[in-house]
Design a protein around this motif. Structure first.
Motif, mmCIF file in Angstrom:
data_model
loop_
_atom_site.group_PDB
_atom_site.id
_atom_site.type_symbol
_atom_site.label_atom_id
_atom_site.label_comp_id
_atom_site.label_asym_id
_atom_site.label_seq_id
_atom_site.Cartn_x
_atom_site.Cartn_y
_atom_site.Cartn_z
ATOM 1 N N VAL A 286 -13.837 -0.812 4.681
ATOM 2 C CA VAL A 286 -12.708 -1.321 3.301
ATOM 3 C C VAL A 286 -13.126 -1.677 2.373
ATOM 4 O O VAL A 286 -14.006 -2.435 2.166
ATOM 5 N N ALA A 287 -11.873 -1.467 1.545
ATOM 6 C CA ALA A 287 -11.834 -2.715 0.361
ATOM 7 C C ALA A 287 -10.466 -2.551 -0.489
ATOM 8 O O ALA A 287 -9.713 -2.104 0.229
ATOM 9 N N GLU A 288 -10.381 -4.153 -0.934
ATOM 10 C CA GLU A 288 -8.329 -5.304 -1.011
ATOM 11 C C GLU A 288 -8.657 -3.838 -2.350
ATOM 12 O O GLU A 288 -9.156 -3.852 -3.307
ATOM 13 N N THR A 289 -7.374 -3.337 -2.212
ATOM 14 C CA THR A 289 -7.390 -2.812 -3.055
ATOM 15 C C THR A 289 -6.673 -4.204 -4.608
ATOM 16 O O THR A 289 -6.852 -3.329 -5.396
ATOM 17 N N ALA A 290 -6.208 -5.375 -4.517
ATOM 18 C CA ALA A 290 -6.098 -5.879 -5.804
ATOM 19 C C ALA A 290 -7.261 -6.144 -6.365
ATOM 20 O O ALA A 290 -8.707 -5.525 -5.686
#
Length: 565
Positions: A286-290
């Motif tokens: 997953v990847a942080e959306t910020a």
């Protein structure tokens, strides 16, 4: 957050001409605070001359320095025991070497605060008290004669006898706990009500630690104490992390995430792809959306496990262990800004597992395997110093990062001192299980080091030293197949190292990861001696008895022939 404490002390001669008490404390910085803890001690010297002061001072000073020099792989109790028994021998010898110090001895009570637990060692009649939520508890027992007229006569003390018996104890720490270490000059002339009152003022913030210690000594003098007086007071202001019980309690309140798809947004994260799914767990990249967000790994339980209390406990235990494994050898746990479901996040690292590299056809040279082995043993040692046994070391769980760093993955079946995970002795992959585990022996450091040996052997040869073991198979272990059969370029010294790691008997293996590492680092410069061939009775007991039976038959035939002539 690290363990946070405040401390203070006071010591006085009282009505004596000389103070034979000695008080000491060490509050190390990280990483030593997490590895060894905070150590405090109070000693009360016993002698009719200057020997009492010398015994108490030497004992405390020696303990405070030598404890931190013990291997991190030793438990707190083991480290304290070893140091204090060596000190006891030294104190005893002084009376022989220096007649003026004959009969010198000292009582001792010491306390170690490490992580979310306290540990103590005690001998004599100094005391340790704990004030928790307003209730005072004495944690130590006085080692004195139980007859009323002899309650001041010690039955145990450092230097009193060549055989030293030490009381040990441990328990969980709570924020707000207040500990008191006191000599008999304080507690003998002060009621427990007064002790609780003064410690309670500290707990409520009405005074600082030094003022509390001074107040305790004043109260003892007012109570008629005629002895030396010493008090050391410690208050626990913050704990390093949530303990396992709290973690499990909070996890039970959270629902499992729904099945996640690539591109889906979930709690401030964008799902990139599924990495792995087993019967119990699933991992996503997953990847942080910020903006500038990191790439992470999300691990959670399969939705079918939502109502399984044992799976929830094991998962909470796994996250708890992962948070404790703070070192470059492991993915680090990341705390999300919001968390409304049951999962945990760790750092993502480019690279591949050792198994993936081998399956992709990569050939590892001997120097590469030695370098890999040194990193892997360091990683295992870092776990063992945190009292964590991995239990599933194998190429699939050894990650070789693009940054050149080896990382050990998957604590799903790991065990620790407080174990909510799987207790099955054979948890793990059969071909990497130590021989004694097939007899239901518990996992320990020696079983992890055995698995390291199998992993290095497999990386070199793509074979198993005792052959592949299938699930539910009961294997027989003879002698490991020489790795030079598959790798003629293998140095003899490296085979001796692998032989020791792969020994069938646990007592013949490396005792610690540090010993294993030293053997790899010394290499051909200071090689391990060749392992002596075990006797036939050990290598092949069935073969030995067959040989004896054949010899007996042959002897009987010869005897019959001679008698028939």
């Amino acid at each position: 957050m690290t363990l946070t404490i405040t401390a203070g002390h006071a010591t006085r001669c009282g009505k004596r001409e000389r103070n034979e008490d000695f008080v000491g404390m060490v509050t190390p910085d990280e990483p030593e605070r997490s590895a060894k803890g905070v150590l405090a001690a109070v000693a009360d010297g016993v002698s009719g001359n200057d020997g009492g002061r010398e015994a108490s001072e030497y004992t405390v000073r020696g303990l405070l320095s030598d404890y931190y020099a013990t291997p991190d792989t030793w438990s707190v109790a083991q480290a304290l025991e070893r140091v204090l028994k060596a000190t006891n021998s030294w104190v005893q010898q002084q009376g022989t070497v220096r007649p003026e110090l004959s009969g010198m001895a000292t009582t001792l009570t010491c306390l170690v605060l490490r992580g979310t637990f306290y540990y103590f060692a005690h001998v004599g009649d100094t005391r340790l008290y704990l004030l928790r939520a307003g209730a005072l508890t004495r944690l130590t027992t006085d080692h004195v004669w139980d007859r009323p007229e002899m309650q001041h006569v010690l039955t145990r003390a450092i230097g009193l006898d060549s055989q030293l018996t030490i009381d040990h104890g441990m328990g969980p720490l709570h924020a707000g706990d207040v500990f008191l270490l006191a000599s008999d000059g304080v507690w003998a002339a002060t009621t427990e009500y007064e002790l609780a009152f003064q410690l309670g003022r500290l707990a409520l913030g009405e005074c600082d630690n030094d003022a509390c210690a001074d107040a305790l000594l004043d109260a003892a003098l007012e109570g008629g104490s005629g002895d030396n007086l010493s008090a050391l007071v410690m208050r626990v202001d913050g704990l390093p992390q949530q303990d396992l019980r709290d973690s499990l309690s909070s996890m039970r309140q959270l629902p499992l995430p729904p099945p996640l798809r690539p591109g889906q947004l979930f709690e401030g994260l964008r799902v990139e792809r599924m990495l792995h799914a087993s019967a119990g767990t699933v991992l996503y990249k997953v990847a942080e959306t910020a903006e500038g967000g990191r790439t992470l790994v999300l691990k959670t339980l399969q939705s079918a496990r939502a109502g399984d209390a044992l799976e929830l406990a094991a998962f909470a235990h796994e996250e708890w262990l992962a948070r404790r494994a703070v070192a470059r050898f492991f993915p680090q746990v990341i705390t999300p800004a919001q968390k409304n479901h049951l999962y945990y996040l760790t750092t993502w690292h480019d690279g591949a597992t050792l198994a993936q590299r081998l399956e992709g056809g990569q050939h590892f040279t001997v120097p590469e395997v030695i370098a890999l082995g040194e990193q892997l043993v360091r990683a295992v040692g870092a776990l063992h110093r945190r009292s964590i046994i991995h239990r599933d070391i194998k190429p699939d769980n050894v990650h070789l990062g693009a940054d050149g760093q080896l990382r050990l993955l998957d604590l799903g079946v790991a065990q620790s001192g407080i174990d909510a995970g799987s207790a099955a002795p054979q948890a793990g992959t059969p071909s990497f299980l130590a021989p004694e585990q097939f007899d239901n022996a518990p996992a320990c450091a020696a079983t992890d080091l055995y698995a390291v040996g199998v992993t290095l052997y497999f990386a070199l040869t793509r074979h198993y030293p005792y052959g592949e073991v299938e699930p539910f198979q009961r294997p027989r272990f003879g002698e490991p197949i020489g790795a030079s059969r598959y790798r003629p370029d293998l140095p003899l010294w490296l085979w001796h190292v692998l032989q020791k790691a792969l020994a069938r008997e646990a007592v013949e293996r490396f005792e610690t990861a540090e010993e294993f590492l030293l053997a790899l680092e010394r290499g051909a410069a200071r090689p391990l001696p060749a392992r002596a061939a075990p006797p036939l009775a050990t290598r092949n007991p069935a073969g030995m008895w067959r040989a004896i039976a054949l010899l007996a038959i042959a002897g009987n035939l010869v005897l019959l022939y001679l008698l028939g002539r």
